[in-house]
Structures are given as C-alpha cells and as structure tokens.
Scaffold this motif. Structure first.
Motif, PDB file in Angstrom:
ATOM      1  N   ALA A  99      -4.839   9.795   8.751  1.00 20.73           N
ATOM      2  CA  ALA A  99      -3.630   9.034   8.385  1.00 20.73           C
ATOM      3  C   ALA A  99      -4.240   7.668   7.717  1.00 20.73           C
ATOM      4  CB  ALA A  99      -2.719   8.810   9.511  1.00 20.73           C
ATOM      5  N   ILE A 100      -5.076   6.906   8.269  1.00 18.57           N
ATOM      6  CA  ILE A 100      -5.483   5.829   7.462  1.00 18.57           C
ATOM      7  C   ILE A 100      -6.218   6.125   6.274  1.00 18.57           C
ATOM      8  CG2 ILE A 100      -7.034   3.786   8.021  1.00 18.57           C
ATOM      9  CD1 ILE A 100      -6.585   4.095  10.914  1.00 18.57           C
ATOM     10  N   ALA A 101      -6.966   7.254   6.375  1.00 15.26           N
ATOM     11  CA  ALA A 101      -7.837   7.410   5.087  1.00 15.26           C
ATOM     12  C   ALA A 101      -6.667   7.848   4.057  1.00 15.26           C
ATOM     13  CB  ALA A 101      -8.830   8.478   5.328  1.00 15.26           C
TER      14      ALA A 101
ATOM     15  N   LEU B 239       6.737  -0.132   5.143  1.00 18.12           N
ATOM     16  CA  LEU B 239       6.455   1.171   5.984  1.00 18.12           C
ATOM     17  C   LEU B 239       6.038   2.344   5.270  1.00 18.12           C
ATOM     18  CD1 LEU B 239       7.205   2.531   8.951  1.00 18.12           C
ATOM     19  CD2 LEU B 239       9.537   2.682   8.125  1.00 18.12           C
ATOM     20  N   PHE B 240       5.239   3.451   5.978  1.00 17.91           N
ATOM     21  CA  PHE B 240       4.895   4.435   5.410  1.00 17.91           C
ATOM     22  C   PHE B 240       4.876   5.411   6.399  1.00 17.91           C
ATOM     23  CE2 PHE B 240       2.404   0.906   3.640  1.00 17.91           C
ATOM     24  CZ  PHE B 240       2.353   1.088   2.358  1.00 17.91           C
ATOM     25  N   ALA B 241       5.179   6.745   6.149  1.00 18.80           N
ATOM     26  CA  ALA B 241       5.372   7.990   6.784  1.00 18.80           C
ATOM     27  C   ALA B 241       4.506   8.834   6.207  1.00 18.80           C
ATOM     28  CB  ALA B 241       6.957   8.361   6.796  1.00 18.80           C
ATOM     29  N   MET B 242       3.726   9.771   7.034  1.00 19.60           N
ATOM     30  CA  MET B 242       2.893  10.874   6.434  1.00 19.60           C
ATOM     31  C   MET B 242       3.156  12.165   7.510  1.00 19.60           C
ATOM     32  SD  MET B 242      -1.400  10.991   6.483  1.00 19.60           S
ATOM     33  CE  MET B 242      -1.416  11.928   7.857  1.00 19.60           C
ATOM     34  N   ASN B 243       3.281  13.247   6.721  1.00 21.45           N
ATOM     35  CA  ASN B 243       3.362  14.374   7.573  1.00 21.45           C
ATOM     36  C   ASN B 243       1.997  14.974   8.180  1.00 21.45           C
ATOM     37  OD1 ASN B 243       3.234  17.370   7.736  1.00 21.45           O
ATOM     38  ND2 ASN B 243       4.687  17.538   6.054  1.00 21.45           N
TER      39      ASN B 243
ATOM     40  N   HIS C  69      -3.060  -5.730   6.655  1.00 25.40           N
ATOM     41  CA  HIS C  69      -3.415  -5.006   8.016  1.00 25.40           C
ATOM     42  C   HIS C  69      -2.577  -3.987   8.518  1.00 25.40           C
ATOM     43  CE1 HIS C  69      -7.223  -7.642   7.599  1.00 25.40           C
ATOM     44  NE2 HIS C  69      -6.338  -8.593   7.531  1.00 25.40           N
ATOM     45  N   ILE C  70      -3.030  -2.652   8.984  1.00 25.23           N
ATOM     46  CA  ILE C  70      -2.341  -2.023   9.575  1.00 25.23           C
ATOM     47  C   ILE C  70      -1.707  -2.572  10.904  1.00 25.23           C
ATOM     48  CG2 ILE C  70      -1.764   0.310  10.648  1.00 25.23           C
ATOM     49  CD1 ILE C  70      -3.575   1.378   8.391  1.00 25.23           C
TER      50      ILE C  70
ATOM     51  N   LEU D 219      -3.630   6.698   3.521  1.00 25.39           N
ATOM     52  CA  LEU D 219      -3.064   5.324   3.065  1.00 25.39           C
ATOM     53  C   LEU D 219      -3.961   4.693   2.098  1.00 25.39           C
ATOM     54  CD1 LEU D 219      -0.850   3.595   3.130  1.00 25.39           C
ATOM     55  CD2 LEU D 219      -1.871   2.472   5.371  1.00 25.39           C
ATOM     56  N   THR D 220      -5.300   4.813   2.356  1.00 22.31           N
ATOM     57  CA  THR D 220      -6.183   3.905   1.472  1.00 22.31           C
ATOM     58  C   THR D 220      -6.141   4.632  -0.052  1.00 22.31           C
ATOM     59  OG1 THR D 220      -7.624   3.557   3.138  1.00 22.31           O
ATOM     60  CG2 THR D 220      -8.515   3.518   1.101  1.00 22.31           C
ATOM     61  N   ARG D 221      -6.102   6.051   0.040  1.00 22.35           N
ATOM     62  CA  ARG D 221      -5.994   6.969  -1.255  1.00 22.35           C
ATOM     63  C   ARG D 221      -4.678   6.636  -1.646  1.00 22.35           C
ATOM     64  NH1 ARG D 221      -9.001  10.691   1.960  1.00 22.35           N
ATOM     65  NH2 ARG D 221      -7.242  11.601   2.752  1.00 22.35           N
ATOM     66  N   TYR D 222      -3.650   6.540  -0.949  1.00 19.47           N
ATOM     67  CA  TYR D 222      -2.305   6.263  -1.591  1.00 19.47           C
ATOM     68  C   TYR D 222      -2.362   5.062  -2.397  1.00 19.47           C
ATOM     69  CZ  TYR D 222       2.791   6.012  -1.659  1.00 19.47           C
ATOM     70  OH  TYR D 222       4.017   5.878  -2.010  1.00 19.47           O
ATOM     71  N   TYR D 223      -3.084   4.049  -2.208  1.00 14.78           N
ATOM     72  CA  TYR D 223      -3.009   3.034  -2.839  1.00 14.78           C
ATOM     73  C   TYR D 223      -4.068   2.934  -4.468  1.00 14.78           C
ATOM     74  CZ  TYR D 223      -2.413   0.230   1.561  1.00 14.78           C
ATOM     75  OH  TYR D 223      -2.101  -0.063   2.817  1.00 14.78           O
TER      76      TYR D 223
END
Length: 286
Positions: free
Chosen positions: A56-58, A244-248, A79-80, A60-64
């Motif tokens: 999930a953290i990875a 806020l972020f949500a990931m499947n 920071h998360i 989010l980084t790709r999402y940026y």
C-alpha cells in the motif's frame, strides 16, 4: 462508544458501535469483538486481503509520479500519519433490467446542383429493446467511508470471495454496516439504470442524428448480499492539512486527494499562452 477488554492483556478498548475487529494499542494483538458479526449481522462473504501494508505504501509512492502540479515538497515532507487495513461492509446487489426505446434517426447528404446546395434527409423509425442481468453490484454500507473513494477503487474480483469466517479478520479493522441494504439500494439502482441506458443508446449508432421519442427502463432488484471487502486507508498530513487515500486491498487500485502547486499551474499556462501570443502577433503583422 463502547468499551471492551482485550482478551490478551486485559486493557480497555474503546470503539464505536460499528467496530467488529481491531488491534489492541497496548499489546498489539488483534481482537475480534464478539457479537458484532454474528446472527443477522453476519456477512455472507468475505474477500481476503492480497496486498499488505508495504504494498500500500509503495502504491502511494507510485501514485505521486506523473502528477505535474504536485508540489515537489509534498513527496518528501508529508508523512503517513495512519495506515490501516479495513474490511469494509458492502452490499452486493443482483438485479434484472429490461429496456426499450423508440427514436427518430436521421441521415443527411448534401450535393451541389448549379448554384444551389441540395440536402437530402432520410428519416428512420428506430426501435430498440433488450435485457441485462446484474450480479453483485457493490455499494459500501458504512457512513464513515467516503462514497467517491469506495466507488473509485472498484472493481473487485469476486472469483476470490469466500464464505465469511472470522479467521480472516485478525490484524485488520472490520466494521459492520450502519446503512442497511434498503438505505443503499438507491445508489445501486442508479448505477444499474445508467448502465442499462448507456447500453441501449449504444445500439442506435449509424445515424447522423438520433432523437429520443420514448424510453422505458425497468430495473428489478432481486437480492442483496452482505460482504466484507478489503480496503487500505492511508491518511497523510502536510502543512496542517489532511489527505485521505483508499486502496483496493486485492487489486492495488488507489485513489486520493492531492495538493496542487498553484505556481506550477501558472507557469504551465504561461508556457502555453506566451508562444500562442507570439504566433498571433506575427500573423497580425502579415
């Protein structure tokens, strides 16, 4: 709010009334709160997590990446603040739909005859009808979850659905629904209605113009399944603002809110407008 005792260390756990599984903040052991997911509140299905916290953290980084107007400092300074895997309550609706419509279709052709442009228009009586079956259309049953985020991380692969068991819950939060199947049905109905209408309209191609005369679309909701689906919720803070972020938790599809660097937006528009102004000025001098 309700209080429970951690079965491992005995610490008091304070949770809202919809929390069904949590983690003790003192000893770190997962706790399933009895009675919250049993009897009439027991889900029919559960979709296990496939992706862990690191994934999930990875993601989010790709999402940026590729976000042209994202402030450069956001990636390094934010920071998360919190990341949590949540089994979110969903209603999965089955339905049958039928649709019929009548339209006026037109095809026009133009040609020149001497000094005149002649246009010939043909008119058609266009009639269409069909049916569709919908299976497990998802709508989240939690008022705490943002609907736009939950809709955006679809689809889920229902091939991995399992009969519900509390064995999947340890290590994750789990909520029971606080919006029942009747309360959520309108959202599902509207999605099915719009999908049926789009499919009906897609069959009316081949005309230069199409004008609706009448349409009749009926959606018959037949069943609502109760399931827990996996979602990673990531909460970040930057410059005293929350994002806020949500990931499947099965597919990795991620959605969330990002800040915009207004200076970079202005520079982008300037980079486009100045060359255009120079070209226009040159043309005016010709």
């Amino acid at each position: 709010m309700n209080s429970y005792s951690c079965p491992t260390c005995g610490a008091e756990l304070v949770c809202d009334e919809t929390t069904a599984a949590t983690t003790c903040p003192y000893c770190g052991n997962p706790t399933v709160l009895g009675g919250k997911l049993s009897g009439k509140l027991k889900p029919e299905y559960i979709l296990p997590f496939k992706l862990d916290k690191k994934a999930a953290i990875a993601q989010l980084t790709r999402y940026y990446k590729g976000k042209a107007f994202l402030p450069k400092a956001f990636k390094s300074q934010n920071h998360i603040a919190e990341i949590q895997g949540v089994y979110v309550p969903f209603w999965l609706y089955d339905a049958k739909a039928d649709a019929r419509g009548r339209y006026e279709g037109q095809n026009s052709e133009s040609h020149r005859e001497g000094d005149y442009m002649v246009t010939t228009t043909q008119h058609y009586d266009v009639r269409r009808e069909g049916s569709a079956d919908f299976t497990k259309v998802p709508v989240d049953g939690s008022s705490k979850m943002p609907n736009t985020h939950m809709d955006a991380i679809e689809p889920f692969d229902y091939g991995d659905l399992k009969p519900f068991s509390t064995a999947y819950l340890p290590g994750y939060l789990a909520d029971r629904y606080d919006e029942d199947a009747d309360a959520c049905a309108e959202r599902a109905y509207r999605r099915m209605y719009n999908s049926t209408a789009d499919a009906l309209h897609a069959t009316t191609g081949g005309y230069s113009e199409i004008h609706p005369i009448s349409e009749n679309i009926n959606v018959d909701m037949t069943h609502a399944h109760y399931a827990l689906l996996p979602v990673w919720m990531l909460h970040t803070r930057w410059k005293d603002k929350d994002f806020l972020f949500a990931m499947n938790g099965q597919t990795g599809r991620l959605i969330g809110d990002l800040p915009v660097d207004k200076s970079r937006v202005a520079a982008w528009f300037a980079g486009i407008s100045l060359p255009l102004m120079a070209v226009l000025a040159f043309l005016l001098l010709l």
